[in-house]
Design a protein around this motif. Structure first.
Motif, PDB file in Angstrom:
ATOM      1  N   ASP A 111      37.936  42.010  31.323  1.00 36.14           N
ATOM      2  CA  ASP A 111      36.655  41.843  31.823  1.00 36.14           C
ATOM      3  C   ASP A 111      35.914  40.766  31.409  1.00 36.14           C
ATOM      4  O   ASP A 111      36.196  40.330  30.496  1.00 36.14           O
ATOM      5  CB  ASP A 111      35.991  43.345  31.713  1.00 36.14           C
ATOM      6  N   ASP A 112      35.002  40.187  32.308  1.00 36.78           N
ATOM      7  CA  ASP A 112      34.030  39.366  31.797  1.00 36.78           C
ATOM      8  C   ASP A 112      34.900  37.965  31.429  1.00 36.78           C
ATOM      9  O   ASP A 112      34.348  37.249  30.637  1.00 36.78           O
ATOM     10  CB  ASP A 112      33.015  39.722  30.538  1.00 36.78           C
ATOM     11  N   ALA A 113      35.737  37.878  32.217  1.00 29.44           N
ATOM     12  CA  ALA A 113      36.303  36.254  32.085  1.00 29.44           C
ATOM     13  C   ALA A 113      35.444  35.249  32.313  1.00 29.44           C
ATOM     14  O   ALA A 113      34.617  35.032  33.244  1.00 29.44           O
ATOM     15  CB  ALA A 113      37.605  36.284  32.942  1.00 29.44           C
ATOM     16  N   GLY A 114      35.454  34.202  31.223  1.00 34.69           N
ATOM     17  CA  GLY A 114      34.514  33.216  31.438  1.00 34.69           C
ATOM     18  C   GLY A 114      33.429  33.343  30.650  1.00 34.69           C
ATOM     19  O   GLY A 114      32.471  32.370  30.513  1.00 34.69           O
ATOM     20  N   SER A 115      32.934  34.568  29.949  1.00 30.70           N
ATOM     21  CA  SER A 115      31.709  34.745  29.339  1.00 30.70           C
ATOM     22  C   SER A 115      31.782  34.463  27.922  1.00 30.70           C
ATOM     23  O   SER A 115      30.929  34.362  27.260  1.00 30.70           O
ATOM     24  CB  SER A 115      31.175  36.072  29.823  1.00 30.70           C
ATOM     25  N   GLY A 116      33.159  35.001  27.405  1.00 35.59           N
ATOM     26  CA  GLY A 116      32.937  34.772  25.922  1.00 35.59           C
ATOM     27  C   GLY A 116      34.242  34.125  25.251  1.00 35.59           C
ATOM     28  O   GLY A 116      34.938  33.534  25.887  1.00 35.59           O
ATOM     29  N   TYR A 117      34.070  33.717  24.138  1.00 34.41           N
ATOM     30  CA  TYR A 117      34.980  32.490  23.554  1.00 34.41           C
ATOM     31  C   TYR A 117      36.223  33.140  23.534  1.00 34.41           C
ATOM     32  O   TYR A 117      37.279  32.247  23.488  1.00 34.41           O
ATOM     33  CB  TYR A 117      34.299  32.467  21.985  1.00 34.41           C
ATOM     34  N   SER A 118      36.561  34.508  23.203  1.00 36.80           N
ATOM     35  CA  SER A 118      37.963  35.002  23.495  1.00 36.80           C
ATOM     36  C   SER A 118      38.662  35.564  24.772  1.00 36.80           C
ATOM     37  O   SER A 118      39.601  35.561  24.953  1.00 36.80           O
ATOM     38  CB  SER A 118      38.278  36.196  22.564  1.00 36.80           C
ATOM     39  N   SER A 119      37.637  35.079  25.808  1.00 29.25           N
ATOM     40  CA  SER A 119      38.194  35.696  27.104  1.00 29.25           C
ATOM     41  C   SER A 119      39.649  34.787  27.771  1.00 29.25           C
ATOM     42  O   SER A 119      40.438  35.296  28.233  1.00 29.25           O
ATOM     43  CB  SER A 119      37.046  35.534  28.123  1.00 29.25           C
ATOM     44  N   LEU A 120      39.590  33.665  27.444  1.00 25.06           N
ATOM     45  CA  LEU A 120      40.381  32.876  28.049  1.00 25.06           C
ATOM     46  C   LEU A 120      42.015  33.168  27.345  1.00 25.06           C
ATOM     47  O   LEU A 120      43.130  33.116  27.855  1.00 25.06           O
ATOM     48  CB  LEU A 120      40.374  31.290  28.104  1.00 25.06           C
ATOM     49  N   GLN A 121      41.626  33.389  25.854  1.00 22.02           N
ATOM     50  CA  GLN A 121      42.805  33.587  25.068  1.00 22.02           C
ATOM     51  C   GLN A 121      43.388  35.010  25.252  1.00 22.02           C
ATOM     52  O   GLN A 121      44.614  35.128  25.542  1.00 22.02           O
ATOM     53  CB  GLN A 121      42.393  33.616  23.480  1.00 22.02           C
ATOM     54  N   ALA A 122      42.424  36.050  25.643  1.00 22.96           N
ATOM     55  CA  ALA A 122      42.875  37.198  26.149  1.00 22.96           C
ATOM     56  C   ALA A 122      43.450  37.358  27.475  1.00 22.96           C
ATOM     57  O   ALA A 122      44.683  38.021  27.394  1.00 22.96           O
ATOM     58  CB  ALA A 122      41.563  38.291  26.326  1.00 22.96           C
ATOM     59  N   ILE A 124      42.019  39.904  36.661  1.00 21.10           N
ATOM     60  CA  ILE A 124      41.285  39.278  36.026  1.00 21.10           C
ATOM     61  C   ILE A 124      39.761  39.190  36.543  1.00 21.10           C
ATOM     62  O   ILE A 124      39.523  39.024  37.725  1.00 21.10           O
ATOM     63  CB  ILE A 124      41.808  37.702  35.744  1.00 21.10           C
ATOM     64  N   LYS A 125      38.886  39.802  35.756  1.00 19.73           N
ATOM     65  CA  LYS A 125      37.317  40.081  36.326  1.00 19.73           C
ATOM     66  C   LYS A 125      36.528  38.937  35.950  1.00 19.73           C
ATOM     67  O   LYS A 125      36.335  38.631  34.918  1.00 19.73           O
ATOM     68  CB  LYS A 125      36.690  41.416  36.056  1.00 19.73           C
ATOM     69  N   ILE A 126      36.116  38.063  36.963  1.00 18.58           N
ATOM     70  CA  ILE A 126      35.307  36.670  36.695  1.00 18.58           C
ATOM     71  C   ILE A 126      34.119  37.305  36.393  1.00 18.58           C
ATOM     72  O   ILE A 126      33.331  37.912  37.012  1.00 18.58           O
ATOM     73  CB  ILE A 126      35.587  35.719  37.691  1.00 18.58           C
ATOM     74  N   ASP A 127      33.363  36.894  35.218  1.00 27.31           N
ATOM     75  CA  ASP A 127      32.133  37.281  34.918  1.00 27.31           C
ATOM     76  C   ASP A 127      30.902  36.827  35.919  1.00 27.31           C
ATOM     77  O   ASP A 127      31.198  35.778  36.493  1.00 27.31           O
ATOM     78  CB  ASP A 127      31.676  36.392  33.586  1.00 27.31           C
ATOM     79  N   LEU A 128      29.956  37.543  35.824  1.00 29.40           N
ATOM     80  CA  LEU A 128      28.801  37.444  37.223  1.00 29.40           C
ATOM     81  C   LEU A 128      28.342  36.203  36.775  1.00 29.40           C
ATOM     82  O   LEU A 128      27.761  35.490  37.735  1.00 29.40           O
ATOM     83  CB  LEU A 128      27.911  38.460  36.996  1.00 29.40           C
ATOM     84  N   SER A 129      28.123  35.551  35.500  1.00 25.19           N
ATOM     85  CA  SER A 129      27.463  34.329  35.118  1.00 25.19           C
ATOM     86  C   SER A 129      28.276  33.121  35.823  1.00 25.19           C
ATOM     87  O   SER A 129      27.703  32.329  36.361  1.00 25.19           O
ATOM     88  CB  SER A 129      27.592  34.159  33.631  1.00 25.19           C
TER      89      SER A 129
END
Length: 787
Positions: free
Chosen positions: A347-358, A367-372
């Motif tokens: 969830d929220d890919a692209g919003s948190g520091y660990s999303s790409l590593q996750a 892969i759910k792209i964050d609304l931002s």
């Protein structure tokens, strides 16, 4: 004075000795210091009452800075003070607790816990409980100071805390521990009466499972079909916990996230047999929940078997409420659920520091792209590039992209143009119960554009048609339905490079498929070899293989093949010609062909806009000119572009070119046809190849959108004036209006033009005429050339 953690442990450990060892082991795992005391040996009535469904009140007293007092006046005097406190409590506490009854008191050092109860009274409200605790504190404190003034001349004061232990039939040790912690926090002035009330409300919410589930649809953006729903948890309406941020934030704050997620899972999964029948269910879980003993894949699967739902319909959506510290261990835990058939989304890919590593570590199915990143993506080229990068990554790793937070038609149109396959957001439907349908406006837009695809998808599809699937198929040996299974086993043994064989009927038409690995797995079961070896292969073949005609584009075949169920996704594809067997294509061959097409397209695409360049444009025109269908060509050119470029520089000039590319691509995507081409000739020149029946509408929409958006490229003062001051080619000052666009439209009938050069000459005349007019215009070739 002992620290807070020591208060908790020293206040609870003696009770633990009476209640059992499970809670003691819990405290040991917390690595908190344990102070040695002489514990009373009398049994506690508290666990019994909690198991019977009764509530228990708790008042906690702690003498302020008693450790310092002991250092100043000596332990002998302080022991006498504690003895006097014990006698005061024994004498006065029953009267102080009215209308409630004393259960027991426990004292460890200067920490005193008083338990009370009533069979006829409800548990006191937070404000009443606060007043009761203050009354006990004031009475005991006043009397203690009177009786101890000869021992310790300074005044003694109490910290006071309070809590209510709610009834429970299981894990009463944990309930006692949480209540004790709450009382200590109140005593240290970290909780007020309002917060105590909120904690009680949250406890009751979990106990009564008083939450509600709402569902938001996830759509296939090409067809408009709902493929699943995300389950979202809400607290009671018109309460503090109605907001999911408050609900989950409070659960995390009070260390009850496991309990809340368990209730939410149960309620969401219950819908699989009813409202969600036939759909995928996306279920939010925090990373740490995989360590929750109640979160077991076999139990969840057993429940789903009862309601007749396959595990493949459940997607565990990993949120980023807490970071994943050990990806290797977490990936191993997830693999356990995948083995049971469950899917995984990040969830929220692209919003948190660990999303790409996750994403890299977990290799999710979705892969759910964050609304931002989705917000205003139609206006922000950088966001489009980032989302396109995610899409490319997903295509190479077998994941599917879901765009979250789509809030308007422009965002959805842009995402479709990019080629994003799935989406959700308020523009499509807000979360509600029962699971909602797609809103009318979004459904109408999707229906109108169904089949047109997106610019990127159309480009791939067009390129894919250059390679029919029959050209990459192989004429592998076939078998008929009467072939004995043993013979097929011998064939696979002698030809280990062969992955599968087609099964044909008497008319040489394919009726089944046998894949090597599946056959060997089936025969490797306990009785498989004995049952099937000497029997016809028709008993073990796949009776519904994927079969396509030889002239089907490889890109179309790839999409269909990847849409198969998981256990078939790597099976070979049967290729037919006029319904008769033509050959087999493996998934590896298919992906290699798609990769070659994309590499070839990238080689000749315009580097600035990514649109097809001159080589692809020429190939498309030659293909159309040799056909028997009429088509239209739109040539575009920007007016006053050089003056703009000189005034603002090359970087702003590139922005103008990319904006033009976006506008043209979007309008062709909305109003054109699936096989239309948008190409970039070079500089500020573009070309559109489309159908005559939509060409004029495309021109009008390009002009309308261009005139609306191009002023944004100018500085505010120039935009306000409506012109810029610059110099012409002879270096003379000149005043130029804002950029406009000129379009030359040519309808081409079979045999009318023989080569692209003729079209170019005609378009040059038309563009010259269009540029002589003021403003954005399109002109159409009205002359009919003799054939």
């Amino acid at each position: 004075m002992v620290g807070l953690s020591q208060h908790i442990v020293t206040g609870v450990k003696p009770l633990v000795l009476k209640l059992g060892r499970r809670f003691y082991h819990l405290l040991e795992r917390l690595n908190l210091p344990v102070k040695a005391w002489e514990w009373p040996a009398s049994p506690s009535r508290v666990p019994e009452l909690l198991r019977e469904g009764q509530w228990v009140g708790m008042i906690y007293l702690d003498i302020v800075e008693f450790q310092l007092t002991e250092q100043v006046y000596g332990s002998l005097y302080c022991q006498q003070v504690l003895g006097i406190l014990d006698r005061l409590v024994k004498k006065q506490i029953n009267a102080l607790l009215e209308p409630y009854s004393l259960l027991e008191t426990r004292r460890w050092g200067d920490d005193l816990v008083i338990y009370f109860h009533s069979f006829s009274q409800s548990p006191p409200a937070p404000l009443d409980l606060s007043r009761l605790a203050e009354r006990v504190k004031e009475s005991l404190g006043t009397e203690l100071n009177l009786r101890c003034s000869h021992l310790i001349p300074t005044a003694l004061n109490f910290h006071v805390g309070y809590s209510v232990v709610r009834p429970t039939r299981e894990n009463f040790e944990k309930a006692l521990y949480n209540a004790y912690k709450e009382a200590v926090l109140v005593a240290k002035s970290q909780l007020d009466a309002r917060e105590v009330k909120r904690r009680q409300q949250f406890t009751e919410l979990l106990l009564n499972k008083n939450i509600r589930m709402v569902y938001q649809p996830i759509l296939a953006l090409d067809s408009g079909q709902i493929i699943g729903y995300e389950a979202l948890c809400r607290g009671p309406e018109n309460s503090f916990f109605a907001s999911p941020l408050n609900l989950f934030g409070y659960a995390e704050k009070t260390n009850q996230l496991y309990a809340l997620e368990k209730v939410a899972r149960e309620k969401a999964l219950a819908g699989l047999a009813g409202d969600l029948a036939g759909y995928r269910l996306f279920l939010n879980i925090s990373p740490h929940v995989v360590h929750d003993p109640s979160f077991r894949a076999d139990e969840i699967r057993a429940y789903m078997d009862q309601v007749g739902a396959a595990p493949e319909r459940v997607v565990f959506e990993i949120t980023e409420r807490t970071s994943i510290e050990d990806f290797r261990t977490f990936r191993q835990s997830l693999e356990y659920y995948r083995q049971h058939g469950f899917k995984v989304a990040v969830d929220d890919a692209g919003s948190g520091y660990s999303s790409l590593q996750a994403i890299a570590e977990l290799q999710p199915d979705y892969i759910k792209i964050d609304l931002s990143l989705i917000r205003d993506i139609d206006k922000n080229p950088t966001k489009r590039i980032l989302v396109e990068t995610f899409l490319t990554f997903a295509e190479k790793t077998g994941s599917q992209i879901i765009a979250e937070g789509i809030e308007n038609s422009d965002e959805m149109a842009c995402l479709r143009k990019i080629g994003i396959p799935l989406g959700q957001g308020f523009f499509l439907a807000r979360p509600s119960y029962p699971p909602p349908a797609v809103y009318m406006e979004a459904a109408r837009m999707l229906e109108e554009n169904t089949g047109t695809g997106t610019a990127t998808a159309r480009q791939r599809s067009r390129l894919g048609r250059m390679i029919p699937v029959g050209s990459i198929s192989q004429a592998v040996t076939t078998i008929d339905t009467r072939t004995v299974t043993r013979e097929v086993v011998d064939f696979f043994t002698h030809y280990p490079q062969v992955e599968g064989v087609a099964v044909l009927d008497e008319e040489k038409q394919p009726v089944g498929l046998v894949m090597r690995d599946k056959l060997f797995n089936q025969l490797g079961t306990q009785f498989g070899f004995a049952i099937y070896t000497e029997r016809p292969i028709s008993l073990v073949m796949d009776c519904q293989p994927l079969a396509v005609e030889h002239d089907t584009p490889v890109e179309v075949v790839s999409q269909v093949a990847m849409a198969r169920s998981d256990h078939k996704v790597y099976d070979s594809i049967i290729v037919t010609k006029n319904r008769s067997y033509h050959g087999l294509v493996s998934v590896r061959q298919l992906l290699d062909a798609i990769t070659s097409i994309q590499v070839e397209a990238a080689r000749f695409a315009n580097p600035l806009t990514g649109l097809p360049g001159n080589r692809q444009i020429e190939a498309e025109l030659l293909n159309r000119l040799s056909g028997e269908q009429p088509f239209s060509v739109i040539y575009s050119d920007l007016d006053h572009f050089k003056g703009f470029n000189d005034r603002y520089g090359f970087e702003r000039g590139d922005q103008a070119i990319k904006l033009t590319a976006t506008i043209i691509s979007e309008q062709v995507a909305r109003h054109g046809r699936p096989d239309d081409l948008v190409g970039h000739i070079g500089g500020d020149d573009f070309i559109v190849v489309t159908r005559p029946e939509v060409s004029e509408e495309i021109c009008r929409k390009i002009i309308e959108t261009f005139d609306q958006k191009v002023p944004e490229l100018y500085d505010p003062e120039d935009r306000e004036r409506g012109y810029i001051d610059t110099k012409d080619r002879q270096d003379r000052p000149v005043r130029l209006p804002l950029m406009t666009i000129s379009l030359a439209l040519i309808d081409c009938h079979p045999g009318q033009y023989t080569n692209p050069e003729e079209l170019a000459r005609t378009s040059a005349e038309l563009k010259k005429y269009a540029k002589s007019k003021e403003g954005s215009v399109f002109v159409k070739e009205r002359r009919r050339r003799s054939t």
